[in-house]
Design an enzyme around this catalytic site. Structure first.
Site, mmCIF file in Angstrom:
data_model
loop_
_atom_site.group_PDB
_atom_site.id
_atom_site.type_symbol
_atom_site.label_atom_id
_atom_site.label_comp_id
_atom_site.label_asym_id
_atom_site.label_seq_id
_atom_site.Cartn_x
_atom_site.Cartn_y
_atom_site.Cartn_z
ATOM 1 C CE LYS A 1 -3.107 1.982 4.936
ATOM 2 N NZ LYS A 1 -2.834 1.381 3.623
ATOM 3 C CB SER B 1 -0.935 0.013 1.216
ATOM 4 O OG SER B 1 -0.198 0.076 2.422
#
Length: 811
Positions: A704, A661
């Protein structure tokens, strides 16, 4: 102009959190709603379970696939109890004595409601005979006949001795009784000759007397050998007399008992053997039980009865008289003994002994004719239990086994009870990983568990499904006896389970999590003295759960705020990007920013992943870094070898890293270092990248974004800060309300990008550029700078190689 930046707008607040309007739910509180089935949203699993319970062929047992905490066990329990309640009540089972081979007790099958009645009938039979039989043996006729048998035996014994005594007397030999037995001695004038006198007799006389004594000795031995025969004849005659006298009474009593079970063949067969044994052992009723004989305290307590008559007891294993339908047993501790039953022992005189009354049933006995539910992980970790269950299912019978015997430690005499025929559906509940392991590693598993019920962990968030989910809330509230939930609270809870599903277009079916939230919200509603659970109570429950778990998160964020962990949230830097990852501790997930840096110079086309070099990077992370090399090779300096040495690293990373990611952030850092164009440090990046430069979806997008937002908020929200996410992650956004509010106020931004080029435009303020018809990037584009830098590296490398070759030639 190429240098003019294409404007990419941040996402609107409406896309950051999918709202649920309480007014659209159409109720005031969940008390107004009809509860729903717990299998809501599980059509595939429900169909599989219906098929498994309806299929009567062997091997069609069920494995329920689902992660722990999702409430699958409660759903399966509800389903099986409904199905079991509609089935016929199964037969009952008892163990009785095997009068021929006591080590192999017999299992009797009885129609429902007869096991306890049979046990009570046998107790009444013995109680009646304990009164009736002794009275028969107290009559004058019986005593006279018994006396005659005893007298006859005594007369036979005395007659044999009298004949021997007469014969010895004729030879002047006396028969003496001593502590050591019988002895012969010579006599004279009816007096025993002393040994001194005997020794003075002449030799011929002594030898004659010794010969006579030897002959008499043989005859005495014959008489003594006949004594046990006479005694046996006496006992046989006594037994025959007792049987003759008792037979009629026993037969009448047994017939009375048999009349109560005239349609149950196993009971009638057993009563025949009982009758024969009672007649053979009528003497048990004539003995005094002594201190062991106690009164019957209550029916159903065979241990409290006279131990002389345990052989006629009935050990009830399964009694279904009080239930309607079949049983659905949930075995929480599936040991070998708990599944198959066990034979217990008692200590007597320092020795362990047992009998059929000490056979204890297992969960399979209780579930026979119905269903048994077992957690796969638990049975697999219990010694011998899994293999024993498979043997039982293959043989369709329950055979009681001892773990001590299997490992060779059994040192006591035990029983081998007759196996009980088995008709049961076994339901295993376990994670998918266990299911996959069993399929691949245990060949018998697929033969015995042919049906899998794969439970969903989420379902589509439609208005119809939201309505069904709220009815699920109502069901849980009723089951847990909680306060009703008002519409605003239900709307917030729907939003929360959508966030828990990590998808704005899905609703989580994690019933365990929903139940916990409702319980805690009910607690806070009670604390506020409210009659219904409100949105404020639900919000407080959510925040309280986070507050109990977020100590580590706070310590990490404090370290960043105090610049112990270096994260910039303003200004610009070359070759430096704020990446985002997710950290999980004890089931609590939070986002953590990480500084990613890149350094470049002339080299041989090697891109070094420092995390991989020191074995901190996992295979997925390494794969992402290798894609970066492929992207550079495909887009820059196509007519020259890639003459680059570059390094990438997660700064201040002290643990393992895996996942791809952060690959887009790493590519941004690398392109910034090559182009020498600075990157905005007020932005953070997440998203993986493929070889075509497309930004791909990642997990944990909400955590996040919120992680970087929290760091910025701890310092100061400038309005220039934000996060870049993949465009394909927009549908997953369910951000906290404070993040949404900051976006509305213009203090924070979330950008969705599809390609690396779009991300670079936001991060650097410069367009990446595209090749024109001549195959060149525009002069004022970022990619033009990257390509020019790589060309210089290639020329420098070629010049270095030529110079180095020239020096070798001169040498």
């Amino acid at each position: 102009m190429v240098g003019q930046v294409k404007e990419i707008q941040p996402l609107s607040a409406l896309t950051l959190r999918q709202r649920c309007d309480p007014l659209q739910l159409g109720f005031e509180t969940t008390a107004d709603l009809q509860p729903t089935d717990r299998l809501m949203g599980q059509q595939r699993a429900a169909d599989a379970m219906h098929f498994a319970v309806a299929m009567q062929r062997s091997g069609y047992n069920l494995y329920v696939i689902g992660e722990r905490g999702f409430g699958h066990q409660a759903s399966v329990k509800q389903f099986l109890e409904q199905v079991a309640g509609a089935k016929e009540t199964p037969d009952e089972w008892v163990y009785v004595n095997n009068f021929e081979v006591s080590r192999n007790p017999k299992a009797l099958r009885l129609p429902p409601g007869n096991a306890m009645r049979f046990r009570e009938a046998m107790e009444e039979l013995i109680d009646d005979l304990k009164i009736a039989l002794p009275s028969l043996f107290e009559t004058e006729d019986y005593r006279n006949r018994l006396r005659a048998i005893n007298d006859e035996a005594k007369e036979q014994q005395e007659q044999a001795f009298e004949i021997l005594r007469s014969k010895a007397g004729a030879e002047n030999i006396a028969i003496l009784r001593t502590p050591m037995g019988f002895a012969f001695a010579p006599t004279k004038d009816d007096k025993v000759i002393e040994p001194e006198v005997f020794n003075t007799l002449d030799k011929a006389e002594r030898e004659r007397i010794e010969g006579v004594i030897e002959t008499l000795q043989h005859e005495l031995e014959t008489v003594l050998r006949n004594m046990p025969v006479i005694e046996k004849q006496r006992r046989d005659s006594t037994r025959s007399l007792n049987a003759e006298l008792a037979s009629s009474t026993v037969s009448t009593s047994v017939a009375t008992t048999a009349a109560q079970f005239e349609e149950i063949a196993p009971v009638l067969d057993f009563l025949k053997s009982v009758e024969a044994d009672l007649v053979r052992n009528v003497g048990l009723f004539l003995q005094d039980g002594g201190d062991e004989k106690v009164e019957l305290l209550h029916r159903g307590g065979p241990e409290s009865r006279d131990p002389r008559f345990r052989r006629y007891g009935v050990n009830v294993q399964v009694a279904n008289g009080d239930i309607q339908g079949a049983a659905a047993v949930f075995e929480d501790h599936p040991t070998l003994g708990n599944l198959l039953g066990r034979v217990e022992h008692l200590s007597q005189m320092g020795t362990l002994v047992t009998d059929f009354m000490l056979i204890k049933p297992g969960a399979l006995h209780k579930a026979n004719g119905g269903f048994i539910v077992i957690e796969a992980r638990k049975i697999l970790t219990e010694p011998f239990a899994w293999e024993a269950l498979k043997r039982t299912l293959r043989g369709n019978s329950i055979r009681i086994e001892s773990a001590a015997e299997q490992i060779g430690f059994a040192t006591t005499v035990t029983l081998d009870p007759e196996p009980v025929p088995l008709d049961v559906k076994v339901v295993l509940i376990g994670e998918r990983r266990l299911y996959d392991l069993l399929v691949h590693l245990d060949p018998e598993f697929g033969e015995l568990f042919k049906v899998e019920a794969d439970f969903e962990d989420r379902w589509a968030r439609t208005s119809q499904n939201e309505e069904q989910t709220v009815r699920l809330f109502s069901s849980i509230i009723v089951d847990e006896d909680l306060r009703p939930l008002d519409a605003a609270g239900a709307a917030l809870l729907l939003e929360e389970i959508s966030r828990y599903a990590d998808d704005a277009e899905r609703l989580s079916l994690h019933i365990g999590y929903i139940t916990d939230l409702l319980r805690e919200a009910d607690f806070w509603a009670g604390d506020a003295d409210r009659k219904a659970i409100t949105a404020a109570d639900v919000e407080r429950a959510i925040k309280s759960r986070i507050g109990r778990k977020d100590r580590i998160r706070q310590r990490v964020y404090e370290a960043i705020d105090r610049k112990t962990l270096l994260i910039d949230t303003e200004d610009t830097a070359i070759g430096q990007v704020n990446g985002l990852s997710v950290t999980g501790i004890g089931g609590f997930m939070f986002g953590k920013p990480s500084r990613i840096t890149a350094r470049v110079r002339m080299g041989a086309g090697k891109l070094i992943d420092i995390e991989r070099e020191v074995e901190l990077g996992g295979p997925l992370h390494s794969k992402g870094v290798m894609i970066l090399t492929s992207y550079l090779n495909a887009n820059f300096a196509l007519d020259r070898p890639l003459s680059l040495w570059a390094s990438l690293v997660f700064e201040q990373s002290y643990g393992g890293i895996d996942g791809d990611s952060a690959s887009s952030a790493e590519l941004y850092a690398l392109l910034s270092a090559l182009s020498e164009v600075p990157v905005r440090q007020s932005l953070a990046v997440t998203g993986s990248v493929n070889q075509l430069g497309q930004i791909q979806a990642i997990g944990g997008v909400n955590e996040k974004i919120e992680g970087f937002f929290d760091i910025c908020k701890m310092r100061v929200l400038t309005g220039d800060q934000g996060v870049l996410i993949p465009e394909s992650n927009i549908k997953h956004l369910m951000l906290r309300q404070d993040v949404v509010d900051a976006v509305v106020d213009g203090k924070f931004s979330v950008f969705a990008v599809r390609t690396v080029e779009e991300g670079l435009a936001i991060l650097t303020g410069m367009q990446a550029g595209k090749r024109d018809s001549t195959g060149k990037y525009p002069a004022d584009s970022l990619y033009s700078r990257v390509e020019l830098r790589l060309q210089k590296f290639a020329e420098a490398r070629r010049a270095y190689a030529e110079r180095n070759q020239g020096e070798k030639t001169d040498d």
